[in-house]
Design a protein around this motif. Structure first.
Motif, short mmCIF file in Angstrom:
data_model
loop_
_atom_site.label_atom_id
_atom_site.label_comp_id
_atom_site.label_asym_id
_atom_site.label_seq_id
_atom_site.Cartn_x
_atom_site.Cartn_y
_atom_site.Cartn_z
N PHE A 29 -8.14 12.02 1.60
CA PHE A 29 -7.07 12.30 2.56
C PHE A 29 -6.63 11.01 3.27
O PHE A 29 -5.43 10.69 3.33
CB PHE A 29 -7.54 13.33 3.58
CG PHE A 29 -6.58 13.56 4.71
CD1 PHE A 29 -5.49 14.39 4.56
CD2 PHE A 29 -6.77 12.94 5.95
CE1 PHE A 29 -4.59 14.60 5.60
CE2 PHE A 29 -5.89 13.13 6.99
CZ PHE A 29 -4.80 13.98 6.82
N VAL A 30 -7.60 10.25 3.81
CA VAL A 30 -7.26 9.02 4.53
C VAL A 30 -6.64 8.00 3.58
O VAL A 30 -5.66 7.33 3.92
CB VAL A 30 -8.51 8.44 5.23
CG1 VAL A 30 -8.19 7.09 5.87
CG2 VAL A 30 -9.03 9.41 6.29
N SER A 31 -7.18 7.89 2.38
CA SER A 31 -6.65 6.93 1.40
C SER A 31 -5.19 7.21 1.08
O SER A 31 -4.36 6.30 1.05
CB SER A 31 -7.49 6.97 0.12
OG SER A 31 -8.82 6.58 0.36
N LEU A 32 -4.86 8.46 0.84
CA LEU A 32 -3.48 8.82 0.51
C LEU A 32 -2.55 8.54 1.69
O LEU A 32 -1.42 8.08 1.52
CB LEU A 32 -3.40 10.29 0.09
CG LEU A 32 -4.00 10.63 -1.28
CD1 LEU A 32 -4.00 12.14 -1.50
CD2 LEU A 32 -3.23 9.93 -2.39
N PHE A 40 -0.61 -0.81 5.20
CA PHE A 40 -1.77 -0.74 4.33
C PHE A 40 -1.39 -0.81 2.86
O PHE A 40 -2.10 -1.39 2.05
CB PHE A 40 -2.56 0.54 4.61
CG PHE A 40 -3.15 0.57 5.98
CD1 PHE A 40 -4.40 0.03 6.22
CD2 PHE A 40 -2.46 1.11 7.05
CE1 PHE A 40 -4.96 0.04 7.48
CE2 PHE A 40 -3.00 1.12 8.32
CZ PHE A 40 -4.25 0.58 8.54
N ALA A 41 -0.28 -0.21 2.51
CA ALA A 41 0.13 -0.22 1.10
C ALA A 41 0.40 -1.63 0.62
O ALA A 41 0.18 -1.95 -0.55
CB ALA A 41 1.38 0.64 0.91
N GLU A 54 -11.08 -2.44 -2.08
CA GLU A 54 -10.66 -2.99 -0.79
C GLU A 54 -10.31 -1.88 0.19
O GLU A 54 -10.55 -2.00 1.39
CB GLU A 54 -9.46 -3.91 -1.00
CG GLU A 54 -9.82 -5.17 -1.79
CD GLU A 54 -8.61 -6.00 -2.12
OE1 GLU A 54 -7.48 -5.51 -1.95
OE2 GLU A 54 -8.78 -7.15 -2.54
N MET A 55 -9.73 -0.82 -0.32
CA MET A 55 -9.36 0.30 0.54
C MET A 55 -10.61 0.95 1.13
O MET A 55 -10.58 1.46 2.25
CB MET A 55 -8.56 1.32 -0.26
CG MET A 55 -8.03 2.49 0.55
SD MET A 55 -6.67 2.02 1.62
CE MET A 55 -5.31 2.03 0.45
N LYS A 56 -11.73 0.91 0.40
CA LYS A 56 -12.93 1.60 0.86
C LYS A 56 -13.39 1.10 2.22
O LYS A 56 -13.71 1.91 3.11
CB LYS A 56 -14.06 1.44 -0.16
CG LYS A 56 -15.32 2.24 0.20
CD LYS A 56 -16.39 2.07 -0.86
CE LYS A 56 -17.59 2.97 -0.53
NZ LYS A 56 -18.16 2.73 0.81
N GLY A 114 -1.56 13.90 7.64
CA GLY A 114 -1.28 12.65 6.93
C GLY A 114 -0.22 11.80 7.60
O GLY A 114 -0.08 10.62 7.25
N GLN A 115 0.56 12.39 8.55
CA GLN A 115 1.51 11.57 9.29
C GLN A 115 0.75 10.57 10.17
O GLN A 115 -0.32 10.88 10.68
CB GLN A 115 2.42 12.44 10.15
CG GLN A 115 3.51 13.16 9.37
CD GLN A 115 4.46 13.91 10.29
OE1 GLN A 115 4.24 15.08 10.60
NE2 GLN A 115 5.51 13.23 10.72
N SER A 116 1.32 9.38 10.34
CA SER A 116 0.61 8.33 11.07
C SER A 116 1.52 7.71 12.11
O SER A 116 2.74 7.79 12.03
CB SER A 116 0.10 7.26 10.10
OG SER A 116 1.17 6.70 9.36
#
Length: 808
Positions: A29-32, A40-41, A54-56, A114-116
């Motif tokens: 969920f957080v990754s997506l 982040f992308a 790296e995302m981990k 998922g909105q940030s």
């Protein structure tokens, strides 16, 4: 848009990123959610296999934040934000003033998981655009199961900055260690190793893929990338060899660009490779042989007692090495003879051939000089009257005879006149001064190139006449002043409130501005005349520049309104000279914009405002050394200091690497110069379009490198130089390649500019401001009706706070 900045940031070598437990579902969920956010992308690497690893570390650092009741304020538009949030369940209302009605209320809402929000707070110290308040959980797409109003994932900005800095630094160290193990790079100093590491391209290969076969033409060399990548080499009469993360292979192409592969390379797992072909290597560092020679010359100069015992700085050694001329000598040539008068003092370095050193007075000194040996250093010292030989008039005699005994020989020659052009005072060779640690002492001092009518001595504000206020900013005021001691020369006095600097966490920037300006003396850079302080404020006395801002010309302030290309060349060439002067001293400017370029009385550009400057350690001297490295010790993690990670600048001119927290260096100034050049040509900036309504949209355009020209009037050379400077990847940007600033100066766009005459101010400026008297500031905004209340009645500083400014 105004300047933005984060608090001064230093990566912590012992930093350990927090790890908050998550289920596999939470990780996904957080990754997506992060992949949908531009920060982040784009902040992580482009190669797919490394992205997840790296995302981990980023995903692990998110913690759960539960808000118990509706109406709870999560972040306030009145406080600098500290967190980035992802909505997990419930609802968040964005509260602010509706521009249509002028009333306070809901101006937006996050209700989908998922909105940030709050990503800009990660990048720099800013106030959120709205109050973020927990809403009615029933308004969300997903209601929290535990009865909370909303549940969020959040990350602190300091954690994000440390993770991103560590990612860059660890990558840099791993790549540089790999390159140090390549035999062909033995002797290269760290500047060139760093350039190669930054310019490596990324390639992903699948499990079982053949990278190349024995007998194939050799065109590229490789470094094995991320963890889990493995490559096997076989053939060539050798047993199979397994390579892993950080190992280099295929390096024969560096010395034999037309050779053939001596082995076969196969990926045993899905692997990330970092790759460079020979042509790209030449674009990055130039000729490998020349780079090795320059590296060796720098180390040799630092090792000679005459230079070693001086107070020369690293950038001066770099400039001196670049001024060593190549000289071809025939067999039998006598370079000079013992006991004859020194005509041209110079240090000579043998490149190839054999040279006899003959000394009748001291036969024990006689020897044959070969490649890497040197002679002539004694000619650089003064005589007993402290006069230097040659044209300087000193009585110096050669202490030996020098004769070429091979058929031919080649030497490098560093003349005394070239040394003087760099160090300015030759007596530094024999009487090194104690290093001051950052600049001139307090009080007013005379600049080498400033045209001052008289020497003045100022110890405080009471020694100056404050004549006119002509500038006001966040931290203070700028006045026109003269000395009460009878001086007629006007200066600019910059007054900054200590309290405001401390409250905004910018005291270190003010101190750095003073230190940087004390090192600068160039016709296109504002001169610092002196500094002092009192209990409430710090004061900087600078040369007065009266012609107004370059922005006035661009916007049509009585002259153009968007500049003709010939005028753009003049101003951008002057700015380039000023930036080059700073870059040679390892100073990154970081705030280039038309408001920070003033025009002097002759119409020449002068760079001002050095609060965002950063002095980077030299990346080319002393970090790696020059000993051939068959099995070099690995570089420690803390060795990579040739980038800075503090976010600062003006949004319209920020380079992608600043926004993406990747670490940056002088390349950001070339990007900003490209933006400014574009603005001079078109009277608008390249990344602010009709569709850009906020800072986030602007940053997205910048990191994507999206820009175009508004008309077809631009010449091909103009388009090419813009493309070169507005290149997203710093290693490929014009000004950052092998030729450095020379690539910019020699670009076809500047073909009509005589840079020698420009620096000597022998070119007529496109526009010369009309200045009626020494106090005329009519080319600046009027501040007649403004008072100085903002500088008074502020909370006094404590003793500890005053210590922050002790060296000012």
């Amino acid at each position: 848009m105004q300047n933005i900045h984060s608090s001064p940031f230093q990566p912590q070598t012992a930093f350990e990123a927090p790890v908050f437990p998550k289920s596999d579902e939470d990780v996904e969920f957080v990754s997506l959610a992060l992949q949908r956010n531009f920060v982040f992308a784009n902040a992580l690497s482009d190669e797919e296999t490394s992205r997840k690893r790296e995302m981990k570390s980023v995903v692990d650092a998110f913690e759960v934040h539960r808000v118990a009741s509706a109406g709870t304020k999560i972040s306030s538009r009145d406080l600098v934000g500290d967190y980035f949030y992802i909505l997990k369940s419930g609802c968040v209302d964005y509260m602010g003033v509706d521009p249509a009605t002028g009333s306070y209320g809901i101006v937006g809402r996050a209700r989908r998981p998922g909105q940030s929000f709050g990503e800009l707070c990660l990048l720099y110290d800013c106030f959120p655009p709205a109050d973020c308040v927990s809403g009615d959980p029933r308004d969300g797409k997903k209601v929290p199961a535990d009865g909370s109003s909303c549940v969020l994932w959040r990350m602190h900005k300091q954690t994000f900055r440390q993770i991103m800095a560590h990612r860059t630094m660890r990558r840099d160290v791993a790549l540089r260690n790999a390159l140090l193990r390549i035999r062909q790079f033995d002797g290269l100093d760290s500047e060139f190793i760093a350039r190669i590491a930054n310019a490596l391209d990324v390639r992903t290969v699948g499990e079982g893929d053949t990278i190349y076969r024995e007998g194939d033409p050799a065109s590229e060399f490789f470094v094995v990338g991320g963890d889990g990548s493995t490559v096997e080499l076989s053939g060539g009469g050798r047993p199979p060899t397994a390579l892993g993360h950080g190992d280099a292979f295929g390096s024969s192409v560096i010395s034999s660009p037309d050779g053939r592969r001596a082995e076969t390379a196969v990926a045993r797992t899905r692997s990330t490779l970092l790759v460079m072909d020979r042509e790209h290597l030449d674009r990055t560092i130039g000729s490998l042989a020349d780079a090795l020679t320059l590296s060796n010359d720098r180390r040799l100069l630092k090792s000679l007692p005459l230079f070693r015992d001086s107070d020369f700085e690293d950038y001066e050694y770099e400039l001196l090495a670049a001024l060593i001329d190549r000289k071809e000598l025939r067999g039998g040539t006598v370079v000079y003879e013992e006991q004859t008068m020194v005509e041209e003092p110079a240090l000579y370095i043998v490149r190839d051939g054999l040279i006899d050193l003959i000394c009748d007075e001291k036969p024990e000194r006689e020897k044959v000089l070969r490649e890497g040996d040197f002679f002539g250093e004694d000619t650089l010292t003064p005589d007993k009257n402290m006069k230097f030989g040659g044209p300087k008039g000193g009585t110096k005699y050669y202490q030996e005879s020098i004769e070429v005994v091979s058929d031919t020989a080649t030497v490098g020659m560093l003349t005394l006149s070239n040394i003087e052009s760099v160090v300015l005072d030759l007596h530094r060779l024999v009487a090194p001064r104690a290093k001051s640690g950052g600049g001139r002492k307090r009080g007013l001092v005379k600049s080498r190139s400033a045209s001052l009518e008289e020497d003045v001595n100022v110890h405080g504000l009471d020694d100056l006449n404050l004549l006119k206020l002509f500038g006001a900013g966040t931290f203070g005021r700028v006045w026109i002043v003269t000395s009460k001691g009878g001086g007629k020369t006007p200066y600019a006095l910059k007054i900054q409130s200590k309290r405001k600097l401390l409250d905004k966490r910018q005291a270190s920037s003010a101190k750095r501005e003073r230190e940087v300006m004390a090192k600068l003396d160039h016709p296109f850079v504002c001169h610092l005349v002196g500094t002092f302080q009192d209990a409430a404020s710090i004061y900087m006395v600078m040369s007065l520049i009266q012609g107004g801002e370059l922005l006035n010309l661009i916007q049509g302030g009585g002259a153009y309104g968007g500049l003709p290309e010939i005028a753009t060349k003049f101003y951008s060439a002057g700015i380039l000279e000023g930036l080059t002067y700073m870059h040679r001293r390892h100073i990154v400017y970081r705030d280039l914009k038309p408001e920070n370029v003033l025009l002097d009385s002759d119409g020449y550009p002068v760079i001002v405002d050095f609060g965002f400057c950063e002095c980077l350690p030299s990346s080319s001297i002393g970090l790696i050394g020059g000993i051939p490295r068959t099995n070099p010790p690995p570089l420690p993690f803390s060795v990579v200091t040739d980038k800075t990670y503090t976010f600062c600048g003006t949004p319209l001119y920020l380079a992608p690497e600043i926004i993406l927290s990747r670490g940056h260096d002088r390349g950001v100034d070339y990007w900003a110069l490209g933006c400014l050049l574009y603005e001079m040509l078109f009277s608008r900036t390249p990344f602010f379009t009709d569709r850009v309504t906020d800072q986030k949209s602007l940053f997205k355009n910048i990191v994507r490198g999206k820009w175009n020209v508004p008309n077809d009037k631009l010449t091909d050379a103009g388009m090419d130089i813009l493309r070169g400077m507005l290149t997203k990847r710093p290693a490929d940007r014009l000004g950052c390649l092998a030729g450095g600033y020379r690539d910019v100066k020699q670009h076809l766009f500047f073909r009509q500019v005589n840079f020698t005459k420009l620096v000597k101010r022998q070119i007529k400026a496109p526009w010369r401001p009309e200045i009626v008297d020494p106090l005329d500031i009519s080319h600046f905004e009027s501040f007649v009706d403004r008072d100085d209340k903002g500088m008074k009645d502020m909370e006094p500083l404590t003793e500890d706070e005053q210590l922050v400014f002790r060296d000012f």
